[in-house]
Design an enzyme around this catalytic site. Structure first.
Site, PDB file in Angstrom:
ATOM      1  N   HIS A   1       0.829  -1.199   0.000  1.00 17.38           N
ATOM      2  CA  HIS A   1       0.000   0.000   0.000  1.00 17.38           C
ATOM      3  C   HIS A   1       0.866   1.252   0.000  1.00 17.38           C
ATOM      4  O   HIS A   1       2.104   1.171  -0.076  1.00 17.38           O
ATOM      5  CB  HIS A   1      -0.988  -0.036   1.175  1.00 17.38           C
ATOM      6  CG  HIS A   1      -0.347  -0.111   2.532  1.00 17.38           C
ATOM      7  ND1 HIS A   1       0.583   0.796   2.974  1.00 17.38           N
ATOM      8  CD2 HIS A   1      -0.514  -1.004   3.547  1.00 17.38           C
ATOM      9  CE1 HIS A   1       0.961   0.481   4.198  1.00 17.38           C
ATOM     10  NE2 HIS A   1       0.316  -0.619   4.570  1.00 17.38           N
TER      11      HIS A   1
ATOM     12  N   CYS B   1       1.538  -8.311  17.119  1.00 12.94           N
ATOM     13  CA  CYS B   1       2.900  -7.767  16.990  1.00 12.94           C
ATOM     14  C   CYS B   1       3.951  -8.858  17.040  1.00 12.94           C
ATOM     15  O   CYS B   1       5.115  -8.610  16.743  1.00 12.94           O
ATOM     16  CB  CYS B   1       3.218  -6.777  18.102  1.00 12.94           C
ATOM     17  SG  CYS B   1       2.063  -5.456  18.248  1.00 12.94           S
TER      18      CYS B   1
END
Ligand code: ME8
Length: 630
Positions: free
Chosen positions: A18, A129
């Site tokens: 992106h 994470c």
């Protein structure tokens, strides 16, 4: 010859490329193109990070093997960079044999040296994470990044003795003010290092996670994803003692986003030190892009993928916007309106028009060949352009040494402005009507052609395709070099071709949401008197909380100056409550009260929306709560 080795982060293969990935890669690409232009021995690396829980889970969800999943998304990244014209010399994947070999070698080396031990670890773990969080980092029992509850995990693991490097690391960073830039990230890291540094858990039991590189000294474990990933920067060069590693490793610089400073600024130097490898020369940290003021996220549906812009406006336009709009190191906002404004003003008007004007003038007034300048005609204004080009080149060089792409571009556009003004003031078309002023005309046209030639070199890092077209139109073959940015190198007699349509202006949208207003029935008119009945006020949000059991509603407490009231707004999918507190908004103050999900709302918050994007209206100057809006 200076050596310059630059890396981007290796991107996770659990999301498609992106705007954020593209920005970092494009900025790095602009930098290496500049260094190549300067004649450095350059190497540029990017790639994909393919191991770990997240990827294994995404693959399971997609019903394919982790390898098949990684293959597919990694290829998407590789193709995206190719289509954006990224000039990387290599593309590393952490599932490649060449990478795994070096990771295992480094692990074995550290194990043999007693830098790794087996211990027990219990901690708050975020599966998003893929790391443990310290008590201090946890916000309301949740991961501050994912806003999800953390899980307590206790297990036997291998640890890297990172704590013993704390004092060394502090000294190393303090001795090198430029190691981590911009400086605020350096301060953040030094601040973090004031607390005791823990040893780093570098393994995961295979009972919990299969998708990783097995430890060479205990195959019941795989390597922790960050330990694996960071090594890509060196594994991509080959064996640790290879010719290429010796040539480039001492010159390595990393460009990363602000989200991954800690592993790069803390784990990585300690790992390198322990493995007997040089620490990177610098860590350059970029800011984050928001989209129309909001975090870019899948759940908001506002993720910008490069083809949305490059397919319509070209790679150069997208690159230019990103490099010009973001002050390197700070956050910036992406919006369609800002993109169009910059495109039309800087690319279509300033650059595109200039290139078309100058080449057309040389073709029409000088038979398509660069005329010879006359030594005495118009010496003053020619030396003005020469000086302007030299200023642009010098400032570009200074700016690029600071990774300040926006400053380099501002300097080049100053020069473009000077050349445009020169066309306006010299009026070559008027000179052409006066045969006795031929020497002046030739001198002016030469200066203009020479200016374009200089631009055809200076623009290479930023708008490479346009720069190539400029050089081709001016008959400049071969690889461009910064050393050619010396006024007067353009040979008289060089053939010139018209260059039109470099950046065709974007006309105002005729399709899309704006057009639906013209096809939808016209709303009937409202008289001013009726409109005045609506009491619009500036209000300040004092508190915000979700309305229980509602996905969409937030309960806001707003101040109208003299009074406070409750307003329920359907914006929960677009704003986190914390983002609204302290914000000035605009409300309809005299709306009939209404009950929404059991909460009484006294008024309405104004917001604009287009497709999935919603933005709350806010005054753009300081106005006190209660101020009337009319
Ligand atoms: O963190 N604005 O990979 P990742 C600007 N695999 N840049 C952005 C951005 C945004 N909104 N969003 C992402 C990883 N980025 C690890 C790295 S390196 C050894 C391992 C960019 O796919 C920015 O460069 O999550 C950020 O650091 C990177 O993408 C994170 O990519």
């Amino acid at each position: 010859m200076p050596t310059f080795y630059l890396t981007t982060p290796i991107y996770y293969v659990n999301a498609r490329p992106h705007l954020g990935h593209a920005y970092t890669t494009i900025a790095a690409d602009a930098m290496v193109r500049y260094r190549r232009l300067a004649g450095d021995d350059v190497r540029f690396l990017t790639g994909t990070d393919e191991h770990g829980d997240n990827i294994a889970r995404a693959a399971t969800a997609a019903g394919v093997s982790p390898q098949a999943y990684a293959d597919e998304i990694s290829a998407t990244f590789r193709e995206m960079w190719k289509s954006l014209g990224i000039s990387n010399d290599d593309f590393i994947r952490t599932t490649e044999a060449r990478h795994k070999k070096i990771v295992r070698e480094v692990l074995q080396k550290l194990w043999d040296a007693g830098e790794i031990y087996l211990g027990t670890y219990g901690g708050h773990y975020c599966f998003g994470c893929e790391r443990f969080y310290t008590e201090k980092e946890i916000v309301d029992g949740k991961c501050p990044d994912h806003q999800r509850p953390l899980e307590w995990i206790e297990e036997q693991n291998y640890f890297f003795k990172m704590s013993k490097y704390q004092d060394w690391l502090i000294g190393y960073i303090k001795d090198r003010p430029d190691l981590i830039q911009p400086g605020r990230y350096r301060n953040e890291i030094l601040g973090f290092l004031r607390d005791p540094l823990q040893d780093l858990s570098i393994s995961r039991p295979r009972t919990r996670l299969e998708w990783g590189i097995p430890l060479p000294f205990d195959d019941k474990y795989v390597t922790y994803v960050w330990f694996d990933a960071l090594i890509n920067y060196v594994s991509a060069l080959g064996d640790l003692d290879s010719e290429r590693t010796r040539r480039y490793w001492p010159h390595v610089r990393h460009m990363i986003g602000k989200d991954i400073v800690k592993p790069h600024a803390i784990y990585w130097p300690c790992m390198l030190k322990a493995a007997g490898l040089d620490v990177f020369r610098e860590l350059r940290v970029t800011g984050y892009w928001t989209i129309e003021g909001q975090k870019m996220s899948k759940s908001l549906g506002n993720v910008v993928e490069p083809p949305a812009y490059t397919s319509k406006y070209g790679n150069d336009a997208f690159r230019y916007f990103l490099l010009r709009e973001m002050v390197f190191g700070l956050d910036a906002d992406f919006s369609d309106a800002a993109f169009r404004t910059r495109f039309n003003a800087d690319l279509a008007n300033d650059l595109g028009n200039l290139v078309s004007r100058v080449t057309t003038l040389i073709v029409n007034l000088a038979g398509g060949k660069v005329p010879a300048p006359d030594a005495v005609a118009r010496p003053d204004d020619v030396s003005g352009l020469k000086a302007a080009s030299e200023r642009a080149a010098a400032e570009t060089d200074r700016a690029m040494a600071d990774f300040a792409f926006h400053r380099a571009l501002a300097a080049i556009w100053e020069f473009i402005g000077a050349v445009n003004r020169y066309v306006d003031t010299t009026q070559p078309w008027a000179l052409a009507k006066q045969p006795e002023r031929r020497a002046e005309l030739d001198t002016v046209l030469y200066a203009l052609g020479e200016s374009l030639r200089v631009l055809g070199v200076l623009l290479v890092p930023f708008v490479p395709e346009a720069a190539t077209r400029i050089r081709e139109g001016l008959g400049q073959p071969g690889a461009p070099r910064l050393s050619e940015v010396v006024w007067g190198r353009l040979a008289p007699g060089t053939p010139v071709a018209k260059i039109a349509g470099l950046f065709p202006r974007i006309e105002e949208k005729k399709e899309g949401p704006a057009a639906s207003a013209t096809t939808a029935p016209e709303p009937s008119h409202v008289s001013i008197a009726d409109f005045r009945k609506v009491d619009l006020r500036v209000a300040e949000v004092i508190a915000a909380e979700p309305v229980p059991k509602s996905k969409k509603l937030l309960k806001l407490t707003v101040s109208l100056g003299a009074e406070q009231r409750t307003i329920v707004a359907g914006i929960a999918e677009h704003y986190a409550p914390a983002d609204l507190v302290g914000k000035k908004v605009v409300v309809v103050a005299n709306l009939e009260p209404a009950k929404l999900m059991g909460v009484e709302s006294k008024g309405m918050l104004l917001a604009g929306s287009a497709g999935p994007v919603l933005g709350v209206l806010s005054p753009d100057r300081e106005l006190p709560p209660g101020a009337k809006v009319s």
